[in-house]
Scaffold this motif. Sequence first.
Motif, PDB file in Angstrom:
ATOM      1  N   GLU A 193      -4.274  14.150  -1.897  1.00  0.00           N
ATOM      2  CA  GLU A 193      -5.492  14.137  -2.717  1.00  0.00           C
ATOM      3  C   GLU A 193      -5.373  15.021  -3.945  1.00  0.00           C
ATOM      4  OE1 GLU A 193      -8.790  15.501  -0.383  1.00  0.00           O
ATOM      5  OE2 GLU A 193      -7.821  17.383   0.129  1.00  0.00           O
ATOM      6  N   ARG A 238      -2.808   9.889  -9.247  1.00  0.00           N
ATOM      7  CA  ARG A 238      -4.005   9.165  -8.814  1.00  0.00           C
ATOM      8  C   ARG A 238      -4.721   8.494  -9.987  1.00  0.00           C
ATOM      9  NH1 ARG A 238      -7.706  12.530  -5.186  1.00  0.00           N
ATOM     10  NH2 ARG A 238      -8.720  10.520  -5.049  1.00  0.00           N
ATOM     11  N   TYR A 291      -2.912   5.287 -10.026  1.00  0.00           N
ATOM     12  CA  TYR A 291      -3.178   4.534  -8.796  1.00  0.00           C
ATOM     13  C   TYR A 291      -4.582   3.922  -8.804  1.00  0.00           C
ATOM     14  CZ  TYR A 291       0.912   7.147  -7.079  1.00  0.00           C
ATOM     15  OH  TYR A 291       2.147   7.703  -6.911  1.00  0.00           O
ATOM     16  N   ASP A 292      -5.539   4.664  -9.320  1.00  0.00           N
ATOM     17  CA  ASP A 292      -6.912   4.151  -9.385  1.00  0.00           C
ATOM     18  C   ASP A 292      -7.035   2.974 -10.352  1.00  0.00           C
ATOM     19  OD1 ASP A 292      -7.801   5.986  -7.509  1.00  0.00           O
ATOM     20  OD2 ASP A 292      -8.585   7.387  -8.995  1.00  0.00           O
ATOM     21  N   TYR A 306       0.834  -1.206   0.000  1.00  0.00           N
ATOM     22  CA  TYR A 306       0.000   0.000   0.000  1.00  0.00           C
ATOM     23  C   TYR A 306       0.867   1.252   0.000  1.00  0.00           C
ATOM     24  CZ  TYR A 306       0.970   0.671   4.973  1.00  0.00           C
ATOM     25  OH  TYR A 306       1.591   0.896   6.176  1.00  0.00           O
ATOM     26  N   SER A 328       0.327   5.978   0.124  1.00  0.00           N
ATOM     27  CA  SER A 328      -0.568   7.127   0.222  1.00  0.00           C
ATOM     28  C   SER A 328      -0.041   8.215  -0.707  1.00  0.00           C
ATOM     29  CB  SER A 328      -0.650   7.647   1.662  1.00  0.00           C
ATOM     30  OG  SER A 328       0.615   8.085   2.108  1.00  0.00           O
ATOM     31  N   THR A 329      -0.919   9.114  -1.069  1.00  0.00           N
ATOM     32  CA  THR A 329      -0.530  10.285  -1.842  1.00  0.00           C
ATOM     33  C   THR A 329      -1.454  11.420  -1.452  1.00  0.00           C
ATOM     34  OG1 THR A 329       0.084  11.086  -4.043  1.00  0.00           O
ATOM     35  CG2 THR A 329      -2.032   9.928  -3.872  1.00  0.00           C
ATOM     36  N   GLU A 369      -6.725  -0.414  -5.139  1.00  0.00           N
ATOM     37  CA  GLU A 369      -8.038  -0.077  -4.584  1.00  0.00           C
ATOM     38  C   GLU A 369      -7.891   1.034  -3.552  1.00  0.00           C
ATOM     39  OE1 GLU A 369     -11.326  -2.205  -1.651  1.00  0.00           O
ATOM     40  OE2 GLU A 369      -9.775  -3.424  -2.610  1.00  0.00           O
ATOM     41  N   ASN A 370      -8.645   2.114  -3.731  1.00  0.00           N
ATOM     42  CA  ASN A 370      -8.697   3.187  -2.738  1.00  0.00           C
ATOM     43  C   ASN A 370      -9.772   2.800  -1.729  1.00  0.00           C
ATOM     44  OD1 ASN A 370      -9.220   5.450  -1.200  1.00  0.00           O
ATOM     45  ND2 ASN A 370      -9.196   6.859  -2.928  1.00  0.00           N
ATOM     46  N   ARG A 371      -9.340   2.477  -0.525  1.00  0.00           N
ATOM     47  CA  ARG A 371     -10.270   2.029   0.510  1.00  0.00           C
ATOM     48  C   ARG A 371     -10.850   3.171   1.338  1.00  0.00           C
ATOM     49  NH1 ARG A 371      -7.672  -3.669   2.641  1.00  0.00           N
ATOM     50  NH2 ARG A 371      -7.990  -4.785   0.683  1.00  0.00           N
ATOM     51  N   GLY A 372     -10.521   4.399   0.993  1.00  0.00           N
ATOM     52  CA  GLY A 372     -11.153   5.547   1.614  1.00  0.00           C
ATOM     53  C   GLY A 372     -10.586   5.983   2.945  1.00  0.00           C
TER      54      GLY A 372
END
Length: 144
Positions: free
Chosen positions: A119, A125, A128-129, A114, A116-117, A133-136
């Motif tokens: 927003e 992104r 990455y998308d 995993y 992070s970046t 999976e972006n789990r929020g």
Amino acid sequence: MLTIGRLDGTDRGAWQELFAGYNEFYGRTMPDEFFARAWERFGRDEEVHALGARLDGQLVGIAHFLTHASTTAPDACYLQDLFTAPEARGQGVARALIEAVTAWARERECGRMYWSTHESNTTARRLYDQVAENRGFILYVIPL
């Protein structure tokens, strides 16, 4: 031709230029001792690890990563830093680095990989998308 592999002593200058660009993107200026410490740790390849992406032999991308224990699953692999030289973007460099770190983590039986970046990093992104999976989850930090 794009190749991914470990960094070696001849990569030091190009790596530092890329890592400085990564930090600049996030509004940070790092003192020289941070670069020296990171480079020395990557050379040991024990706690933190680094891969480089080369286009026709030139270092154009870097990935720094580590593993850590998990209380709910096998160890996790955290992709801490990922950066591609602006002139090499759109040529599959970041995707290839993500795939290489993922393969490294699978070989070591990690339960997940995993990262992070910010927003506002809309360009990254988009990739990455497609690959993860972006789990929020929202990241909170307490500077020490």
